[in-house]
Design a protein around this motif. Structure first.
Motif, PDB file in Angstrom:
ATOM      1  N   UNK A  64     -41.103  41.994  96.857  1.00  0.00           N
ATOM      2  CA  UNK A  64     -41.000  41.033  95.755  1.00  0.00           C
ATOM      3  C   UNK A  64     -41.372  41.772  94.475  1.00  0.00           C
ATOM      4  N   UNK A  65     -40.823  41.327  93.360  1.00  0.00           N
ATOM      5  CA  UNK A  65     -41.135  41.972  92.090  1.00  0.00           C
ATOM      6  C   UNK A  65     -42.578  41.693  91.688  1.00  0.00           C
ATOM      7  N   UNK A  66     -43.199  42.693  91.105  1.00  0.00           N
ATOM      8  CA  UNK A  66     -44.494  42.509  90.465  1.00  0.00           C
ATOM      9  C   UNK A  66     -44.223  42.077  89.026  1.00  0.00           C
ATOM     10  N   UNK A  67     -45.279  41.738  88.297  1.00  0.00           N
ATOM     11  CA  UNK A  67     -45.096  41.420  86.871  1.00  0.00           C
ATOM     12  C   UNK A  67     -44.475  42.605  86.137  1.00  0.00           C
ATOM     13  N   UNK A  68     -44.915  43.818  86.487  1.00  0.00           N
ATOM     14  CA  UNK A  68     -44.349  45.017  85.854  1.00  0.00           C
ATOM     15  C   UNK A  68     -42.870  45.161  86.191  1.00  0.00           C
ATOM     16  N   UNK A  69     -42.488  44.827  87.411  1.00  0.00           N
ATOM     17  CA  UNK A  69     -41.091  44.895  87.818  1.00  0.00           C
ATOM     18  C   UNK A  69     -40.238  43.878  87.080  1.00  0.00           C
ATOM     19  N   UNK A 111     -32.821  43.786  90.366  1.00  0.00           N
ATOM     20  CA  UNK A 111     -32.066  42.565  90.111  1.00  0.00           C
ATOM     21  C   UNK A 111     -31.788  41.771  91.372  1.00  0.00           C
ATOM     22  N   UNK A 112     -31.457  42.456  92.447  1.00  0.00           N
ATOM     23  CA  UNK A 112     -31.184  41.748  93.699  1.00  0.00           C
ATOM     24  C   UNK A 112     -32.457  41.145  94.263  1.00  0.00           C
ATOM     25  N   UNK A 113     -33.534  41.906  94.262  1.00  0.00           N
ATOM     26  CA  UNK A 113     -34.800  41.344  94.755  1.00  0.00           C
ATOM     27  C   UNK A 113     -35.194  40.141  93.910  1.00  0.00           C
ATOM     28  N   UNK A 114     -35.019  40.244  92.593  1.00  0.00           N
ATOM     29  CA  UNK A 114     -35.336  39.127  91.710  1.00  0.00           C
ATOM     30  C   UNK A 114     -34.481  37.908  92.038  1.00  0.00           C
ATOM     31  N   UNK A 115     -33.194  38.115  92.241  1.00  0.00           N
ATOM     32  CA  UNK A 115     -32.308  36.974  92.505  1.00  0.00           C
ATOM     33  C   UNK A 115     -32.601  36.325  93.858  1.00  0.00           C
ATOM     34  N   UNK A 116     -33.063  37.116  94.828  1.00  0.00           N
ATOM     35  CA  UNK A 116     -33.379  36.557  96.148  1.00  0.00           C
ATOM     36  C   UNK A 116     -34.819  36.042  96.235  1.00  0.00           C
ATOM     37  N   UNK A 117     -35.654  36.434  95.296  1.00  0.00           N
ATOM     38  CA  UNK A 117     -37.061  36.029  95.337  1.00  0.00           C
ATOM     39  C   UNK A 117     -37.911  37.031  96.086  1.00  0.00           C
ATOM     40  N   UNK A 118     -37.511  37.331  97.277  1.00  0.00           N
ATOM     41  CA  UNK A 118     -38.106  38.402  98.068  1.00  0.00           C
ATOM     42  C   UNK A 118     -37.030  38.874  99.042  1.00  0.00           C
ATOM     43  N   UNK A 119     -37.116  40.139  99.435  1.00  0.00           N
ATOM     44  CA  UNK A 119     -36.060  40.694 100.269  1.00  0.00           C
ATOM     45  C   UNK A 119     -36.540  41.957 100.963  1.00  0.00           C
ATOM     46  N   UNK A 120     -36.044  42.176 102.146  1.00  0.00           N
ATOM     47  CA  UNK A 120     -36.253  43.455 102.812  1.00  0.00           C
ATOM     48  C   UNK A 120     -35.234  44.437 102.249  1.00  0.00           C
ATOM     49  N   UNK A 121     -35.458  45.727 102.440  1.00  0.00           N
ATOM     50  CA  UNK A 121     -34.429  46.680 102.005  1.00  0.00           C
ATOM     51  C   UNK A 121     -33.063  46.374 102.634  1.00  0.00           C
ATOM     52  N   UNK A 122     -33.068  45.927 103.881  1.00  0.00           N
ATOM     53  CA  UNK A 122     -31.811  45.555 104.539  1.00  0.00           C
ATOM     54  C   UNK A 122     -31.153  44.387 103.807  1.00  0.00           C
TER      55      UNK A 122
END
Length: 171
Positions: free
Chosen positions: A75-80, A15-26
């Protein structure tokens, strides 16, 4: 490849990666602390482990940033995106695990007259913080974010009321 069992922390990271678009683990760790920590905390080490699990499961893709620190960005894949959407649409109920240390102390014989005053003050402070947040940025939040904030406000009101009740009771 065996199917990876996703847990609530898995969905939190998705959810966080999705909301940010792309993100590092940090970035995920910082955003979790900034946003959802009041109602769902996740240890920093678990964020990094979840990012690795989700990458291995093909739910996020990893790209190394060129230059600089060469950090990995996810970043999320389609499966993600599909897994996240399926989870968001699932009305499953899971009972709340409050994990209130003061309640645990009461259970094991902690003295109400010692515990209650501090609990009241601390819950009142959190309540004031949440109410201030609602007043300052409440209209900028998504509906779901505003509803989550309202949960926090109502929870803290209930905790203040509970600890005041404990404080008033006869020994």
């Amino acid at each position: 490849m065996a199917e990876t069992r996703l847990t609530t922390p898995s969905y939190l990271v998705l959810g966080i990666i999705d909301s940010l678009g792309e993100a590092s683990p940090y970035d995920v760790k910082v955003e979790a602390a900034r946003t959802v920590a009041p109602f769902w905390s996740i240890p920093h080490a678990q964020v990094y482990a979840q990012c690795d699990r989700l990458t291995a499961a093909g739910l996020v893709r990893q790209v190394r940033q060129e230059g600089g620190r060469n950090r990995r960005v996810l970043a999320l894949t389609d499966a993600g995106r599909g897994a996240l959407a399926k989870w968001l649409a699932d009305p499953e109920f899971a009972p709340v695990e409050a994990r209130e240390r003061g309640i645990l102390k009461l259970w094991f014989g902690g003295r109400p007259k010692v515990l209650a005053p501090t609990q009241v003050v601390e819950h009142q402070a959190i309540l004031a913080e949440y109410e201030g947040l609602a007043g300052s940025v409440g209209d900028q939040l998504t509906r779901g974010q505003r509803e989550a904030l309202e949960f926090g406000i109502r929870y803290e009101r209930m905790m203040v009321d509970f600890w005041q009740w404990v404080e008033r009771r006869e020994p």
